[in-house]
Structures are given as structure tokens and as C-alpha cells.
Write a protein that holds these residues in place. Structure first.
Motif, PDB file in Angstrom:
ATOM      1  N   SER A  28      62.600  82.169  44.263  1.00 39.66           N
ATOM      2  CA  SER A  28      61.779  81.212  43.324  1.00 39.66           C
ATOM      3  C   SER A  28      60.509  81.299  43.545  1.00 39.66           C
ATOM      4  N   ILE A  69      69.680  76.145  38.991  1.00 40.65           N
ATOM      5  CA  ILE A  69      68.644  75.995  39.859  1.00 40.65           C
ATOM      6  C   ILE A  69      67.149  75.804  39.422  1.00 40.65           C
ATOM      7  N   VAL A 105      75.484  78.258  47.760  1.00 37.00           N
ATOM      8  CA  VAL A 105      75.231  77.485  46.585  1.00 37.00           C
ATOM      9  C   VAL A 105      76.398  78.254  45.703  1.00 37.00           C
ATOM     10  N   ASN A 132      65.154  70.763  43.667  1.00 35.97           N
ATOM     11  CA  ASN A 132      66.668  70.859  43.991  1.00 35.97           C
ATOM     12  C   ASN A 132      67.018  70.030  45.096  1.00 35.97           C
ATOM     13  N   TYR A 162      71.301  79.461  50.116  1.00 36.26           N
ATOM     14  CA  TYR A 162      70.136  78.556  49.710  1.00 36.26           C
ATOM     15  C   TYR A 162      68.961  79.335  50.118  1.00 36.26           C
ATOM     16  N   LEU A 193      67.876  81.906  47.523  1.00 32.24           N
ATOM     17  CA  LEU A 193      67.480  81.247  46.325  1.00 32.24           C
ATOM     18  C   LEU A 193      66.028  80.765  46.475  1.00 32.24           C
ATOM     19  N   ARG A 194      65.593  80.147  47.648  1.00 34.32           N
ATOM     20  CA  ARG A 194      64.298  79.658  47.743  1.00 34.32           C
ATOM     21  C   ARG A 194      63.483  80.856  47.819  1.00 34.32           C
ATOM     22  N   TYR A 207      71.409  69.346  47.544  1.00 31.83           N
ATOM     23  CA  TYR A 207      72.218  70.194  48.281  1.00 31.83           C
ATOM     24  C   TYR A 207      72.308  69.675  49.735  1.00 31.83           C
ATOM     25  N   HIS A 209      75.558  77.094  39.079  1.00 36.66           N
ATOM     26  CA  HIS A 209      74.801  75.998  39.515  1.00 36.66           C
ATOM     27  C   HIS A 209      73.406  76.220  38.709  1.00 36.66           C
ATOM     28  N   THR A 219      73.192  80.413  38.871  1.00 36.63           N
ATOM     29  CA  THR A 219      73.610  81.267  39.849  1.00 36.63           C
ATOM     30  C   THR A 219      74.930  82.034  39.282  1.00 36.63           C
ATOM     31  N   THR A 242      64.786  76.545  34.522  1.00 36.88           N
ATOM     32  CA  THR A 242      66.161  76.572  35.162  1.00 36.88           C
ATOM     33  C   THR A 242      66.557  78.056  35.149  1.00 36.88           C
TER      34      THR A 242
END
Length: 510
Positions: A319, A350, A344, A330, A312, A315-316, A333, A348, A306, A303
Motif C-alpha cells: 500500500s 483492501i 488475509v 482497514n 497482512y 498488503l501494508r 482485521y 477481501h 486480494t 480499494t
């Protein structure tokens, strides 16, 4: 206690017929078998309808229609037989074979009204064997972490088998009355224990919802002081159980089952603890019932957190995984976030694939101002005003300030509202700048436990702030250069708790 019984979760003698029945439902009866039985006594089974052959040739829609038709016909037939037997009970020698079978099913009672009273009490329970086998398989993805969460609260890990009853470990499960997710939270209770807003619905998240369920069950147990009652309260409601016990002057679930006949305490609530016992017994002895089921490997992840408002999609990308995997990790959402209409928020947690956290942090630190923001995007939920609703009530429901609703709609305090008019509901209040903790939790799913420890540490070095009219958590966080999530954690506030003018907030010292 019976031999091998769990002292925390006893097999109450009064419930043994129900436990036996639900054990057959979970482990023996197929999804293509429908059991026509009495709601008042599950031992009274009139017929088991079997659609196995038809399932081989009919489409899913055709099969569903056939089942519904035959099940309705079977219940109507039993009711007609009960009427006939009621009329013939003084002359049983005149009964045919079907009538005599009904007559003998009720030989345990001398009540002359027993047949008439049984009319309309028959229901149909479809078998769950295939669904249970699939649940055993997919539960392997979540159970180790679920057990860790429950253990962190000092709760029996056996409670993590409750989703076998609630959802069969189907994350997408939705009930007709609005319950959702692994633990089938209703919106009202979800807003107490988790996030449910325009950004996220944590009911869909197996880890966050498990943490919420653990706290929910802990609160039920603290109020009721035994697990049969606490498990029943998860279905019937904590207040409902308390009122029932007060009404009958009882102390345990066996008292409720014997003496309480409230209208809301129907078949589902009366059977909930028995279902839980049966399902958890079946899971503990799964090889006996299902043989060599291949259980899925636990989902592995780390994890990160943010610190800004971030798309989003960004963040994807950070990752390093694909859309499906990132969404699987996740899943809470809402569409407004995944399609970019909302960001986001900061604070949070993630989840990223195991081993990807360090790479994510480095990439996140290098984000430019075009992908990390100080404000949420302006996005409004359109709400049709219902009779009796007020700005205060809407603010509480959506977790925003009254002032923000008024401003979004160009209204003044005290403005008259008309039922049927459309109001714009803005996103949650948020600080324009966020100072987040530099400590990012590693491979950890115990969100509430992490927050509790952080709050405890901060509590030792806090100052106090008296809330004034018009202030929000966002404005207070901005003033003291902290985050809304930190204030919520430190003060034990839920996502939809309102600030009261004159109340005192703890503020972390910088």
C-alpha cells in the motif's frame, strides 16, 4: 406534522418531552453534569449534579468515583423523599420544602399510589455535549461515504446520523452487552449482515458496518413499513416490535408507547426514536448549538482486492503507507491477522491511500510464492465446550464444516462430547485455488452494491449444483474453479450460512 418536520421521521406529539430532554442531553448538559430524572416522565427532573469544579482538580479515576457516589446518593435521597411524601400526602401542610417539591412534581396525577409507584424509577443521565461536539468533528471523515451507501439502497440519508446515538462516532465503542463499533451491532445480528470470524470483525470497520446497517434498517423498514417503528426495531428488535403491535392490535410507535408495557420495552427502547430525532436535529443545526466546530475532511482512499491468501504485513507494504494509516483504512482485521498468525483471505477488499491503487496492483502481480498462498494458515481457536453444545451448533457458530471440526480434533461422527472439554476450531473452509475476478473496484466503498451487481451479471449465465453430503463451499468452489466469495454473492449466503444437503447452488459459468 410540525412546521419543517420530516414526513419520514415525524416528531410524534407523545414523544416531544423526550425529544426536548435528549436535545438538552446532546447539546446543553456537560459531561460533568448528571441529570437525576424520572424514567417514567423525563420532565420530572429532581436535580442536576454539577462536577465542573471538581473536574479541574481530580484525576479521571477520582472524578469517576465521586460521580458514581453522588449519583447513587441522589437517587437514594429521592426514593426516601417519595416514601416520606407518600406518608404525608393527606397532610401536605406538614411537608418541608423538599417534600413539597416532590409533591408538586406529581400534581399532574390524582393516583394515591403515585409516590409509592415512583420509588426506584429515578435514573441518572450524564450530559453528552463534549462527546457530541467531538462526534460532529470526526463524523466528517465518514458521512459523505455513509450517505452514498444509504442512498444506493434508496434509504433516507438522515439515518446515517444514528451513530450519534449509538456510539458518538467512536469506532472503538463496546457496550457491556457486547455491541461494538460505529453502529453497535450485537454479534448475533452482525453475523447476518457482515463478516465476524477469526479473520475480521467488520463491526469495527466504518464503511462495511455502514453497509450492513443500511441493509439491516432496510429489512426493518420492509417488515414494519414506517421509520419510527424501524428505528425503534434497530434497538428493540424487529421481532419484538412485531409481537408488541400484535399484542396491542396497534399500527404505530405511538400505539406502542401508549399501550405496550412488555418487560423488555424499557427506558432505552422507549426513548430510542426520541434520542435519534434529538441527535439528528442537533446535527442538522450544529452551528446553533456548538458554533464553529471544525469538521474533519472525508477519508479518501481507493480499494483493491486480494486474489490469494496474503500476509497482512505484505498488503501494508504494497500500500506504500505506514502501519497506522493502513490500520485506519482497514480496521476490521483481528490480532491473529495483523500479527501474522492468519493470512488475509482472497476476495477481501483492501483500502489503500488515494492514488496508490495502480501501484499496489503492479506490486501485487509481482509477488512470489513466498508471499501469496493457496491455503489459509493452520490456526485453531480453542473453544471450551458448554453444556448442550454440539458439533453442528459449533459449525454454525464459527462458520466451518462439521467435518473440519471432527478432523481437527480426531473425532468420529457421533462421538460423545463432554462439557468443559477443549475443542480446536479450524479456520473457515477455503478453496485450495482461487480464481478471482480481474475487475478490481476502484475508489468505492459500496461493497454490497458492487457484489450485488456482479452477482446479477453472473446470474444470467449460471449453472446449478445440488449439494451432496460432506461438501463445503470451499470444495465446490475448487471443483468449479471459482471463489467462495463469488458463490456466497451469487447465492445470497452470509458468512455463517450453512449448506444443506440437497439444496441447489448457482454456479457461475466460466
Amino acid at each position: 406534522l410540525a412546521a419543517g418536520d420530516d414526513p419520514a421521521f415525524p416528531h410524534l406529539p407523545i414523544l416531544q418531552p423526550q425529544v426536548d430532554f435528549w436535545t438538552r442531553v446532546f447539546a446543553q448538559y456537560s459531561e460533568n453534569q448528571s441529570v437525576v430524572h424520572s424514567m417514567d416522565d423525563v420532565r420530572k427532573v429532581w436535580e442536576v449534579l454539577d462536577f465542573t469544579d471538581q473536574a479541574q482538580s481530580l484525576s479521571a479515576v477520582q472524578l469517576s468515583l465521586l460521580k458514581s457516589h453522588e449519583e447513587t446518593a441522589a437517587k437514594q435521597h429521592v426514593d426516601e423523599l417519595l416514601k416520606q411524601v407518600d406518608a404525608l400526602q393527606a397532610t401536605p401542610e406538614k411537608m418541608n420544602d423538599e417534600q413539597r417539591r416532590i409533591y408538586q412534581m406529581y400534581a399532574d396525577s390524582r393516583d394515591p399510589q403515585r409516590f409509592r409507584n415512583a420509588i426506584g424509577t429515578y435514573r441518572v443521565q450524564r450530559g453528552l455535549r463534549e462527546r457530541t461536539a467531538h462526534a460532529l468533528q470526526v463524523s466528517g471523515r465518514y458521512l459523505p461515504q455513509m450517505e452514498q451507501i444509504f442512498a444506493s439502497y434508496g434509504l433516507p440519508v438522515r439515518l446515517t446520523r444514528l451513530p450519534l446515538v449509538e456510539s458518538s462516532f467512536n469506532l472503538q465503542a463496546y457496550s457491556k452487552v457486547g455491541a461494538a463499533g460505529l453502529w453497535q451491532f450485537m454479534p448475533s445480528s452482525a453475523r447476518i449482515y457482515m463478516r465476524l470470524d477469526e479473520v475480521t470483525d467488520d463491526r469495527r470497520d466504518p464503511w462495511f458496518s455502514t453497509d450492513a446497517a443500511a441493509r439491516h434498517l432496510r429489512d426493518d423498514y420492509n417488515a414494519l413499513q414506517n421509520w419510527p417503528l424501524a428505528v425503534t426495531a434497530y434497538n428493540f428488535g424487529r421481532g419484538g416490535v412485531v409481537r408488541a403491535l400484535e399484542q396491542i392490535n396497534g399500527t404505530g410507535l405511538d400505539d406502542m408507547l401508549r399501550r405496550y408495557d412488555g418487560d423488555r420495552f424499557g427506558f432505552a427502547s422507549r426513548n430510542f426514536y426520541a434520542e435519534y430525532l434529538a441527535a439528528s436535529d442537533v446535527e442538522r443545526n450544529w452551528r446553533k448549538y456548538f458554533g464553529d466546530v471544525q469538521r474533519d475532511e472525508p477519508t479518501r482512499f481507493e480499494t483493491v482486492e486480494t486474489r490469494d491468501y496474503v500476509p497482512y504485513a505484505t498488503l501494508r507494504r504494497l500500500s506504500g503507507t505506514d502501519d497506522v494509516t493502513f490500520h485506519t483504512l482497514n480496521p476490521a482485521y483481528n490480532d491473529e491477522v495483523t500479527d501474522g498468525r492468519l493470512y488475509v483471505p482472497p476476495g477481501h477488499l483492501i483500502r489503500v491511500p488515494a492514488g496508490a491503487a495502480d501501484r499496489f496492483k503492479l506490486a501485487y502481480a509481482s509477488l512470489t510464492g513466498s508471499e501469496r498462498f493457496e491455503h489459509q494458515r493452520q490456526f485453531y481457536v480453542m473453544h471450551k465446550l458448554e453444556r448442550g453444545e454440539s458439533i453442528a451448533r459449533l459449525a454454525h457458530r464459527f462458520g466451518v464444516s462439521q467435518a473440519s471440526i471432527l478432523a481437527a480434533n480426531g473425532l468420529r461422527p457421533g462421538s460423545r462430547l463432554r462439557a468443559g472439554s477443549l475443542l480446536k476450531i479450524p479456520p473457515h473452509d477455503a478453496p485450495s485455488t482461487v480464481t478471482a475476478s480481474a475487475d478490481v473496484p476502484e475508489a468505492h466503498v459500496l461493497k454490497a452494491s458492487v457484489h450485488a451487481r456482479a452477482a446479477a451479471a453472473k446470474a444470467s449465465r449460471t449453472r446449478l449444483h445440488k449439494v451432496r453430503s460432506g461438501q463445503t463451499l470451499g470444495s465446490i468452489a475448487k471443483r468449479y474453479q471459482t471463489s467462495v466469495s463469488t458463490l456466497r454473492e451469487l447465492n445470497g449466503l452470509g458468512a455463517h450460512d450453512l449448506l444443506r444437503v440437497g439444496s441447489t447452488l448457482k454456479i457461475p459459468s466460466n
